[in-house]
Design a protein around this motif. Structure first.
Motif, PDB file in Angstrom:
ATOM      1  N   LYS A  63      33.046  36.366  45.565  1.00 51.37           N
ATOM      2  CA  LYS A  63      34.318  35.671  45.352  1.00 51.37           C
ATOM      3  C   LYS A  63      34.391  35.096  43.937  1.00 51.37           C
ATOM      4  O   LYS A  63      35.407  35.247  43.244  1.00 51.37           O
ATOM      5  CB  LYS A  63      34.472  34.552  46.387  1.00 51.37           C
ATOM      6  CG  LYS A  63      35.763  33.788  46.282  1.00 51.37           C
ATOM      7  CD  LYS A  63      35.862  32.725  47.359  1.00 51.37           C
ATOM      8  CE  LYS A  63      37.135  31.937  47.220  1.00 51.37           C
ATOM      9  NZ  LYS A  63      37.224  30.845  48.202  1.00 51.37           N
ATOM     10  N   ILE A  64      33.314  34.477  43.486  1.00 46.35           N
ATOM     11  CA  ILE A  64      33.276  33.890  42.144  1.00 46.35           C
ATOM     12  C   ILE A  64      33.472  34.966  41.074  1.00 46.35           C
ATOM     13  O   ILE A  64      34.309  34.842  40.185  1.00 46.35           O
ATOM     14  CB  ILE A  64      31.943  33.140  41.916  1.00 46.35           C
ATOM     15  CG1 ILE A  64      31.884  31.893  42.786  1.00 46.35           C
ATOM     16  CG2 ILE A  64      31.758  32.786  40.443  1.00 46.35           C
ATOM     17  CD1 ILE A  64      30.502  31.259  42.866  1.00 46.35           C
ATOM     18  N   VAL A  65      32.678  36.036  41.166  1.00 48.26           N
ATOM     19  CA  VAL A  65      32.714  37.067  40.129  1.00 48.26           C
ATOM     20  C   VAL A  65      34.031  37.835  40.161  1.00 48.26           C
ATOM     21  O   VAL A  65      34.590  38.170  39.111  1.00 48.26           O
ATOM     22  CB  VAL A  65      31.496  38.005  40.251  1.00 48.26           C
ATOM     23  CG1 VAL A  65      31.560  39.129  39.220  1.00 48.26           C
ATOM     24  CG2 VAL A  65      30.200  37.205  40.086  1.00 48.26           C
ATOM     25  N   LYS A  66      34.568  38.085  41.331  1.00 52.37           N
ATOM     26  CA  LYS A  66      35.863  38.774  41.410  1.00 52.37           C
ATOM     27  C   LYS A  66      36.954  37.928  40.772  1.00 52.37           C
ATOM     28  O   LYS A  66      37.762  38.423  39.989  1.00 52.37           O
ATOM     29  CB  LYS A  66      36.219  39.113  42.860  1.00 52.37           C
ATOM     30  CG  LYS A  66      35.590  40.405  43.346  1.00 52.37           C
ATOM     31  CD  LYS A  66      36.049  40.811  44.726  1.00 52.37           C
ATOM     32  CE  LYS A  66      37.504  41.012  44.956  1.00 52.37           C
ATOM     33  NZ  LYS A  66      38.255  41.910  44.111  1.00 52.37           N
ATOM     34  N   GLN A  67      36.995  36.639  41.097  1.00 55.95           N
ATOM     35  CA  GLN A  67      38.050  35.779  40.557  1.00 55.95           C
ATOM     36  C   GLN A  67      37.938  35.586  39.052  1.00 55.95           C
ATOM     37  O   GLN A  67      38.949  35.588  38.347  1.00 55.95           O
ATOM     38  CB  GLN A  67      38.012  34.406  41.249  1.00 55.95           C
ATOM     39  CG  GLN A  67      38.491  34.441  42.673  1.00 55.95           C
ATOM     40  CD  GLN A  67      38.342  33.096  43.362  1.00 55.95           C
ATOM     41  OE1 GLN A  67      37.687  32.179  42.885  1.00 55.95           O
ATOM     42  NE2 GLN A  67      38.954  32.982  44.536  1.00 55.95           N
ATOM     43  N   GLU A  68      36.730  35.428  38.553  1.00 51.77           N
ATOM     44  CA  GLU A  68      36.525  35.131  37.133  1.00 51.77           C
ATOM     45  C   GLU A  68      36.512  36.371  36.244  1.00 51.77           C
ATOM     46  O   GLU A  68      36.930  36.306  35.089  1.00 51.77           O
ATOM     47  CB  GLU A  68      35.218  34.344  36.929  1.00 51.77           C
ATOM     48  CG  GLU A  68      35.241  32.965  37.528  1.00 51.77           C
ATOM     49  CD  GLU A  68      36.251  32.037  36.865  1.00 51.77           C
ATOM     50  OE1 GLU A  68      36.486  32.161  35.637  1.00 51.77           O
ATOM     51  OE2 GLU A  68      36.816  31.186  37.576  1.00 51.77           O
TER      52      GLU A  68
END
Length: 150
Positions: A63-68
């Protein structure tokens, strides 16, 4: 319990151009990037925690890497905002394209440093970013290690 490293891999398509470069990469072109994100931490030992035994849930890291990174850079074109490419960027944006203007030359080396900063800001306090590997082509990649940047 000791420290464990876990890695999640991502892929995205991004275009860019290197302004002022003396080779083919001065032209707008794209890559099928592969990003490996490795974090380090101690696995959860609380038997009442549903994430018992995990350093971080792979879904939370995703979730973190996809969003950022992935959702931002996938199928976008990246230009250095301090170059005449801003004129091309404006034209592309006006035609409905996704364009990212950054304050650096969009090389793998610079992009990976940008990605590291963005991911580090979002990780839980007890999880540390250990390394990143950004593969630009089948045979070329950049690596970032926290230990080199302390």
């Amino acid at each position: 319990m000791g420290l464990i490293r876990i890695t999640k891999q991502f892929s995205f398509e991004t275009g860019h151009a290197l302004y002022g470069y003396d080779g083919k990469c001065k032209n707008v072109h794209g890559h099928s990037y592969k990003l490996a994100v490795t974090v380090i931490g101690e696995p959860i030992t609380d038997v009442d925690n549903v994430k018992l035994g995990m350093v971080i849930d792979f879904g939370d890291l995703k979730k973190i890497v996809k969003q950022e990174i992935v959702d931002v850079f996938d199928h976008a074109t990246v230009f250095n905002k301090n170059t005449p490419h801003v004129e091309l960027a404006k034209e592309l944006k006006d035609r409905g394209h996704t364009v990212i203007l950054v304050d650096y030359q969009p090389t793998s080396e610079n992009m990976i440093q940008d990605f590291a900063a963005k991911i580090q800001k979002r990780l839980p306090e007890h999880i540390k970013l250990f390394s990143l590997r950004l593969q630009e082509t089948e045979t070329s990649y950049a690596e970032w290690y926290a230990s080199d940047n302390a």
